[in-house]
Design an enzyme around this catalytic site. Sequence first.
Site, short mmCIF file in Angstrom:
data_model
loop_
_atom_site.label_atom_id
_atom_site.label_comp_id
_atom_site.label_asym_id
_atom_site.label_seq_id
_atom_site.Cartn_x
_atom_site.Cartn_y
_atom_site.Cartn_z
N SER A 1 -4.45 5.61 14.32
CA SER A 1 -5.24 4.44 14.72
C SER A 1 -5.67 4.63 16.17
O SER A 1 -5.07 5.44 16.91
CB SER A 1 -4.35 3.20 14.62
OG SER A 1 -4.96 2.07 15.26
N TYR B 1 3.47 -1.74 15.71
CA TYR B 1 2.33 -0.95 15.21
C TYR B 1 1.95 0.13 16.22
O TYR B 1 1.75 1.30 15.85
CB TYR B 1 1.16 -1.91 14.96
CG TYR B 1 -0.02 -1.31 14.23
CD1 TYR B 1 -0.04 -1.22 12.84
CD2 TYR B 1 -1.14 -0.85 14.93
CE1 TYR B 1 -1.14 -0.68 12.17
CE2 TYR B 1 -2.24 -0.32 14.27
CZ TYR B 1 -2.24 -0.24 12.89
OH TYR B 1 -3.32 0.29 12.23
P1 NAD Z 1 -4.86 -2.04 3.55
O1 NAD Z 1 -3.92 -3.19 3.65
O2 NAD Z 1 -6.15 -2.23 2.84
O3 NAD Z 1 -4.16 -0.79 2.89
C1 NAD Z 1 -2.83 -0.46 3.13
C2 NAD Z 1 -2.35 0.33 1.94
O4 NAD Z 1 -0.97 0.62 2.12
C3 NAD Z 1 -2.49 -0.47 0.64
O5 NAD Z 1 -2.88 0.39 -0.40
C4 NAD Z 1 -1.08 -0.97 0.41
O6 NAD Z 1 -0.80 -1.20 -0.95
C5 NAD Z 1 -0.29 0.22 0.96
N1 NAD Z 1 1.09 -0.12 1.26
C6 NAD Z 1 1.57 -1.13 2.02
N2 NAD Z 1 2.91 -1.12 1.99
C7 NAD Z 1 3.27 -0.06 1.23
C8 NAD Z 1 4.52 0.47 0.81
N3 NAD Z 1 5.68 -0.08 1.17
N4 NAD Z 1 4.52 1.55 -0.01
C9 NAD Z 1 3.35 2.11 -0.43
N5 NAD Z 1 2.14 1.65 -0.06
C10 NAD Z 1 2.11 0.58 0.76
O7 NAD Z 1 -5.08 -1.55 5.03
P2 NAD Z 1 -6.02 -0.43 5.67
O8 NAD Z 1 -6.75 -1.11 6.76
O9 NAD Z 1 -6.76 0.29 4.64
O10 NAD Z 1 -4.93 0.51 6.34
C11 NAD Z 1 -4.69 1.83 5.92
C12 NAD Z 1 -4.17 2.64 7.09
O11 NAD Z 1 -5.19 2.70 8.08
C13 NAD Z 1 -2.94 2.03 7.75
O12 NAD Z 1 -2.05 3.05 8.13
C14 NAD Z 1 -3.53 1.36 8.98
O13 NAD Z 1 -2.60 1.24 10.01
C15 NAD Z 1 -4.65 2.32 9.33
N6 NAD Z 1 -5.70 1.74 10.17
C16 NAD Z 1 -6.47 0.70 9.74
C17 NAD Z 1 -7.44 0.20 10.58
C18 NAD Z 1 -8.36 -0.92 10.17
O14 NAD Z 1 -9.10 -1.42 11.00
N7 NAD Z 1 -8.37 -1.34 8.92
C19 NAD Z 1 -7.63 0.73 11.86
C20 NAD Z 1 -6.82 1.78 12.26
C21 NAD Z 1 -5.85 2.29 11.41
#
Ligand code: NAD
Length: 257
Positions: free
Chosen positions: A139, A152
């Site tokens: 991130s 985080y």
């Molecule tokens: P999201 O909530 O859409 O997806 C998260 C995924 O992780 C989902 O598929 C969920 O089911 C899964 N998950 C959660 N807990 C779990 C567990 N215990 N076991 C297995 N799977 C699990 O969120 P996202 O925004 O797509 O985030 C995905 C990644 O990207 C994360 O690591 C997040 O930190 C990172 N990220 C997101 C953003 C953003 O702006 N959305 C920015 C930077 C980094």
Amino acid sequence: MTISGKTAVVTGSNSGIGLGVARELARAGARVVLNSFTDRDEDHAIAAEMAKEFGVEVRYIQADMSKAEECRGLIEKAGACDILVNNAGIQHVAPIDQFPTDKWDAIIAINLSSAFHTTAAALPIMRAAGWGRVVNIASAHGLTASPYKSAYVAAKHGIVGMTKAVALETAEEPITCNAVCPGYVLTPLVEAQIPDTMEKYNMGRDEVIKKVMLERQPSREFATVEQLGGTVNFLCSDAAAQITGTTISVDGGWTAL
Ligand code: NAD
């Protein structure tokens, strides 16, 4: 080497960035293993629809990334693992003196320790196959910080550090390990932060998106899951064979500030 025919395991891929990355890997011809902690009909339906759309094998394997043995079990059940995308992640926002210990533990387990377990289980398989790619979805918070996101930020800085260590351990092998650092991407994880932020700042939804969230993102646009998928595909390409141990920001200029 092309992505076509490779087996890609993407953790946390029944929604958001993980699903977007999995779709781009499938589009490039990879066999894909989708994952989350749930075991619903809709999880398996996502896999079936993706297989049909891209003409590749797509499986859904339930495994809870907060549990060490299930992280390792995911890789075992996948059978093969040429490409590992450590993406599963959760968020909780609170001042550190009010931050619930169970939330801290869960964020460190899912956002950081899961990648340790899956990588440890996947590397011997990649070594046996003579090729491998580990891509950690970190991130902008792996490079910078924001208040109220101590767990985080700690987990994401941790995974950037682990990325470098794994890259050095595999440097003389045809295996790379890198981290992708997204800025804001409009996924369920980000959607969930909007109501609280609206209340905290006494703002409407559009105002929160523009003035609070995208205030840090100079492009003033969300990054998309397709752009993240394209970045992962690039890291899996031959052109990226000498890119290892680094971070690629997809953040509209956030970390340039
Ligand atoms: P999201 O909530 O859409 O997806 C998260 C995924 O992780 C989902 O598929 C969920 O089911 C899964 N998950 C959660 N807990 C779990 C567990 N215990 N076991 C297995 N799977 C699990 O969120 P996202 O925004 O797509 O985030 C995905 C990644 O990207 C994360 O690591 C997040 O930190 C990172 N990220 C997101 C953003 C953003 O702006 N959305 C920015 C930077 C980094």
